[in-house]
Design an enzyme around this catalytic site. Structure first.
Site, short mmCIF file in Angstrom:
data_model
loop_
_atom_site.label_atom_id
_atom_site.label_comp_id
_atom_site.label_asym_id
_atom_site.label_seq_id
_atom_site.Cartn_x
_atom_site.Cartn_y
_atom_site.Cartn_z
N LYS A 58 0.82 -1.21 0.00
CA LYS A 58 0.00 0.00 0.00
C LYS A 58 0.86 1.26 0.00
O LYS A 58 2.01 1.27 0.46
CB LYS A 58 -0.94 0.00 1.21
N ARG A 80 -4.35 -10.10 3.97
CA ARG A 80 -4.57 -10.13 2.51
C ARG A 80 -3.29 -9.63 1.84
O ARG A 80 -2.91 -8.47 2.02
CB ARG A 80 -5.78 -9.26 2.15
#
Length: 296
Positions: free
Chosen positions: A239, A273
Site C-alpha cells: 500500500k 490479505r
C-alpha cells in the site's frame, strides 16, 4: 467509544475461532490465515496486467496456493484511488471463468472481491464461498440479502467515500473510534438481515479513505477492533502509505509489507490479505519460531 453493551450484536466467542463460508469452515489458529490477491484486471495499482487472461490468472492462483495461500481473493475491478468503474458485463467476463477453473483445480476457498451483487451471485455459483465487499455491503442494495441467502462468508470493509474520491481529503474525529462505531452499525444491519455472526469478518480498510497516519493508528490498535467480537482482516500489502513511511517506491514495498505483517501477527490478526504469500509466510513462521522458543 465504549465497548458494545450486552444487548449489542452477538459476538463469536474466542473459543469458536472459526469462519463459516457457505459449505466451508475455516479454523483460526495462532498464526493468521493468508489471503492471496489475484487481480484479474489491467489497472490494479500493484499487479495490474499480470493476469488478464484465464490461463495466466489460473496459473497465478495455483502458484499462490503452492506458496501457502489459505484463501484466494479474486477481483475484476480495480479499487485503487481514482480508478474508473468497470461495467457489470466486463467484470463478470473477467472473474467468472477464472473462479470456475480454479475451483475445479484446488480446494482452497475462493473469495470474490466485488461491490456488485450480480457479480457476487455468479461468482458464488461458479465456486466462490466468500464475498469481499470494500463498501461494507452498502454500494449495492442487493448485496446484503444475497449474503444472507447464500450463507457465504462476508468480509465487511470500511471505506470513506468511493475509490474515485476516497483519498481526496479523508477526515475523522478519531479514526479507530469512528470505525468501531461504523462497524457496530453495519454488523447490526447484517445480523438483522439474516447474516449469521460466525460468517462475518471485519476489515478496517487500510488505504481506503485514510491518510498514512490514519493507517498507522489502525494498524497499531488491532485489539480495539477485535473487541467487537469478530475476526479481523487487514489488507496492507504494497500500500501507498508504506512509501510515505519508508521512502520507497512501489517495487520496494515488500520489506515494509513483511514488517507490518509480523507486527499484525504479533497482535493476533486473523487474516492478512497479501500479494507475496511465500515471503510473508516465511517471515511470520520465523517470528513465531523465535517468540515461541522464548516462552518455553
Amino acid at each position: 467509544m465504549n465497548i458494545p453493551s450486552p444487548d449489542s450484536p452477538p459476538r463469536q466467542s474466542k473459543s469458536q475461532r472459526i469462519w463459516k463460508c457457505a459449505s466451508e469452515t475455516l479454523v483460526f489458529s495462532q498464526l493468521p490465515l493468508l489471503m492471496g490477491i489475484l487481480n484479474v484486471t489491467p489497472d490494479s495499482f500493484s499487479d495490474g496486467g499480470e493476469a488478464t487472461e484465464v490461463e495466466s490468472a489460473v496459473r497465478k492462483g495455483l502458484q499462490l496456493v503452492q506458496d501457502g495461500a489459505d484463501i484466494l481473493d479474486i477481483g475484476g475491478e480495480s479499487t485503487r484511488p481514482g480508478a474508473d468503474p468497470v461495467p457489470l458485463d466486463e467484470e463478470l467476463r473477467r472473474v467468472v471463468p477464472v473462479i470456475e477453473a480454479l475451483s475445479a483445480q484446488t480446494k482452497t476457498p475462493i473469495s470474490i472481491d466485488t461491490t456488485k451483487a450480480e457479480v457476487a451471485r455468479q461468482a458464488l455459483q461458479a465456486g466462490a464461498v466468500i464475498i469481499n465487499d470494500i463498501s461494507g455491503l452498502t454500494f449495492d442494495s442487493a448485496m446484503v440479502p444475497l449474503a444472507a441467502e447464500s450463507k457465504a462468508g462476508v468480509i465487511c470493509m470500511h471505506i470513506q467515500g468511493t475509490p474515485q474520491t476516497m483519498q481526496e481529503n479523508p477526515v475523522y474525529d478519531d479514526v479507530v473510534a469512528d470505525l468501531k462505531s461504523w462497524f457496530q452499525m453495519r454488523v447490526q444491519a447484517l445480523l438483522e438481515a439474516g447474516v449469521e455472526p460466525e460468517r462475518i469478518v471485519l476489515d478496517p480498510g487500510v488505504g481506503f479513505g485514510k491518510t498514512a497516519d490514519h493507517n498507522l493508528q489502525i494498524l497499531s490498535q488491532i485489539s480495539s477492533f477485535q473487541e467487537l467480537g469478530f475476526p479481523v482482516l487487514i489488507g496492507h500489502s504494497r500500500k501507498r502509505f508504506l512509501s510515505k513511511l519508508l521512502g520507497r517506491s512501489l517495487e520496494e514495498r515488500l520489506a515494509g509489507t513483511i514488517g507490518v505483517s509480523v507486527a499484525l501477527a504479533n497482535q493476533g490478526v486473523e487474516i492478512l490479505r497479501l500479494h507475496d504469500i511465500a515471503a510473508n509466510r516465511d517471515a511470520i513462521a520465523a517470528w513465531q519460531a523465535v517468540t515461541s522458543r522464548g516462552t518455553t
